[in-house]
Design an enzyme around this catalytic site. Structure first.
Site, PDB file in Angstrom:
ATOM      1  N   LYS A  13      -6.897  -9.141  11.013  1.00  0.00           N
ATOM      2  CA  LYS A  13      -6.700  -8.221   9.667  1.00  0.00           C
ATOM      3  C   LYS A  13      -8.657  -8.654   9.208  1.00  0.00           C
ATOM      4  O   LYS A  13      -9.167  -9.347  10.003  1.00  0.00           O
ATOM      5  CB  LYS A  13      -6.048 -10.055   9.874  1.00  0.00           C
ATOM      6  CG  LYS A  13      -6.376  -9.826   7.634  1.00  0.00           C
ATOM      7  CD  LYS A  13      -5.103 -11.543   7.765  1.00  0.00           C
ATOM      8  CE  LYS A  13      -5.331 -11.732   6.769  1.00  0.00           C
ATOM      9  NZ  LYS A  13      -6.581 -11.726   4.806  1.00  0.00           N
ATOM     10  N   LYS A  44     -15.290  -0.314   6.083  1.00  0.00           N
ATOM     11  CA  LYS A  44     -16.163  -0.297   5.476  1.00  0.00           C
ATOM     12  C   LYS A  44     -17.719  -0.603   5.822  1.00  0.00           C
ATOM     13  O   LYS A  44     -18.574  -0.192   5.748  1.00  0.00           O
ATOM     14  CB  LYS A  44     -15.876  -1.990   5.012  1.00  0.00           C
ATOM     15  CG  LYS A  44     -15.341  -2.594   4.510  1.00  0.00           C
ATOM     16  CD  LYS A  44     -15.154  -4.054   4.130  1.00  0.00           C
ATOM     17  CE  LYS A  44     -15.693  -5.203   5.500  1.00  0.00           C
ATOM     18  NZ  LYS A  44     -14.535  -5.806   5.722  1.00  0.00           N
TER      19      LYS A  44
HETATM   20  P1  ADP Z   1     -14.221  -9.058   9.787  1.00  0.00           P
HETATM   21  O1  ADP Z   1     -15.374  -8.003  10.093  1.00  0.00           O
HETATM   22  O2  ADP Z   1     -12.647  -8.859  10.420  1.00  0.00           O
HETATM   23  O3  ADP Z   1     -13.155  -8.529   7.934  1.00  0.00           O
HETATM   24  P2  ADP Z   1     -16.127 -10.747   9.101  1.00  0.00           P
HETATM   25  O4  ADP Z   1     -16.765 -10.279  10.204  1.00  0.00           O
HETATM   26  O5  ADP Z   1     -17.520  -9.664   7.965  1.00  0.00           O
HETATM   27  O6  ADP Z   1     -14.866 -10.371   8.589  1.00  0.00           O
HETATM   28  O7  ADP Z   1     -16.795 -11.978   8.310  1.00  0.00           O
HETATM   29  C1  ADP Z   1     -16.105 -12.406   7.090  1.00  0.00           C
HETATM   30  C2  ADP Z   1     -16.663 -13.351   6.231  1.00  0.00           C
HETATM   31  O8  ADP Z   1     -16.600 -14.634   6.938  1.00  0.00           O
HETATM   32  C3  ADP Z   1     -18.064 -13.348   6.752  1.00  0.00           C
HETATM   33  O9  ADP Z   1     -18.787 -13.685   5.465  1.00  0.00           O
HETATM   34  C4  ADP Z   1     -18.289 -14.338   7.724  1.00  0.00           C
HETATM   35  O10 ADP Z   1     -19.324 -14.898   8.308  1.00  0.00           O
HETATM   36  C5  ADP Z   1     -17.319 -15.197   7.584  1.00  0.00           C
HETATM   37  N1  ADP Z   1     -17.218 -15.968   9.145  1.00  0.00           N
HETATM   38  C6  ADP Z   1     -16.964 -14.928  10.146  1.00  0.00           C
HETATM   39  N2  ADP Z   1     -16.243 -15.936  11.209  1.00  0.00           N
HETATM   40  C7  ADP Z   1     -17.109 -17.104  10.736  1.00  0.00           C
HETATM   41  C8  ADP Z   1     -17.017 -18.434  11.394  1.00  0.00           C
HETATM   42  N3  ADP Z   1     -17.054 -18.459  13.011  1.00  0.00           N
HETATM   43  N4  ADP Z   1     -17.690 -19.380  10.893  1.00  0.00           N
HETATM   44  C9  ADP Z   1     -18.338 -18.917   9.862  1.00  0.00           C
HETATM   45  N5  ADP Z   1     -18.160 -17.870   9.038  1.00  0.00           N
HETATM   46  C10 ADP Z   1     -17.641 -17.135   9.447  1.00  0.00           C
HETATM   47 MG    MG Z   2     -15.640  -6.642   9.861  1.00  0.00          MG
END
Ligand code: ADP
Ligand code: MG
Length: 292
Positions: A13, A44
């Protein structure tokens, strides 16, 4: 002879931590000595951001809009520790299929036999997996990826997206589609979060590959535009990403999952809801626990 490239797709998601987990996985695999490409398949186009000091790279679709023919090398950018970064890109906002970039980019790379030329060990697709339709299904459907992993927290909407992905995998599994390696459980801090995800994987006949806590180290590194592997290589969180990388490097047996039906998933979630409420109020009825 060129070695065999293992192609892996990471779904989940939006906002659940796919790009964060994938970038740390890519960085860790490269530190373990593998040649890796991270292929961002989210419109994105921010998948590879922390592998390149917080900078954005031109996408395959943007580049194709400027030039009629594109050499795949024009859209591959070097990242941390020599990893290769690609962003498929998306259509102009509000126009066309958001999965278009994936279809185009995958085709371009196939035609030009880039993975073989670069002698890669791993290609990791970071795919927005709310919908397993159109372009988003490409890595599963066309037998491109061999193994699929999903990033999920214990939140219902995230599990709901994972369950939908399982339905997509099941649908294409008889036609040579990718199979499921397991769930990467992200943001798992509370004990009940672990129990919820464990119960979900048991019911859908899959497994948790690694439990990743929500950690301020990740936040700090992201604010510097870097992965945890790069900016905090000795941290506890980096150790967890290294462990994930080792497990994925050794992973062989993926399977067809058994997704829950919509009502089944709803009933399952309600039981957990009752249980958590009971935990909060300190009033756990034994018959409730027996039902879980
Ligand atoms: P997606 O790629 O699934 O859309 P992201 O990897 O961009 O999501 O993560 C969304 C936000 O959540 C980011 O700001 C990221 O740093 C934070 N985040 C994700 N996993 C962790 C974690 N294990 N600990 C702290 N922050 C996290
Ligand atoms: Mg992403």
């Amino acid at each position: 002879m060129a070695k065999k490239v293992t192609q892996i797709a990471i779904y989940g998601k939006g906002g659940i931590g796919k790009s964060t987990t994938t970038s740390n996985l890519t960085a860790a695999l490269s530190k373990l000595g593998f040649k890796v490409m991270q292929f961002g398949c989210d419109p994105k186009s921010d998948s590879t951001n922390t592998l390149r000091n917080g900078t954005y790279i031109p996408t395959v679709l943007d580049t194709l809009r400027e030039k009629s023919t594109v050499n795949a090398h024009d859209v591959i950018y070097e990242g941390f520790n020599g990893v290769y970064c690609v962003e498929a890109g998306g259509p102009a906002p509000g126009v066309g299929c958001a999965g278009r970039g994936i279809i185009t980019a995958v085709e371009l790379f196939k035609q030009q036999r880039i993975f073989e030329e670069l002698n890669l060990d791993f290609v990791i697709y970071d795919v927005l997996g709310d919908v397993v339709c159109g372009g988003f299904a490409v890595p599963i459907r066309e037998g491109i990826a061999e193994h699929v992993f999903t990033v999920s927290s214990a939140d219902f909407m995230s599990i709901y997206a994972a369950n939908n992905l399982f339905r997509g995998i099941q649908k294409y599994s008889n036609a040579g589609g990718a199979l499921l390696g397991g769930v990467i459980a992200n943001s798992i801090n509370a004990p009940y979060a672990r129990e919820i995800i464990d119960d979900f994987v048991a019911r859908t006949k899959t497994q948790v590959v690694e439990y990743i806590p929500r950690s301020v180290t990740v936040t700090q590194c992201e604010l510097q535009g870097k992965t945890t592997i790069e900016a905090a290589p000795d941290s506890e969180q980096a150790k967890i990403y290294f462990r994930l990388a080792e497990k994925i490097a050794e992973h062989k047996d993926s399977r067809t999952p058994e997704p829950l039906g919509i009502q089944e998933l709803r009933d399952w979630a309600s039981k957990w809801g009752d249980y958590l409420l009971a935990l909060e109020t300190g009033n756990i009825r034994p018959e409730l626990q027996a039902n879980l």
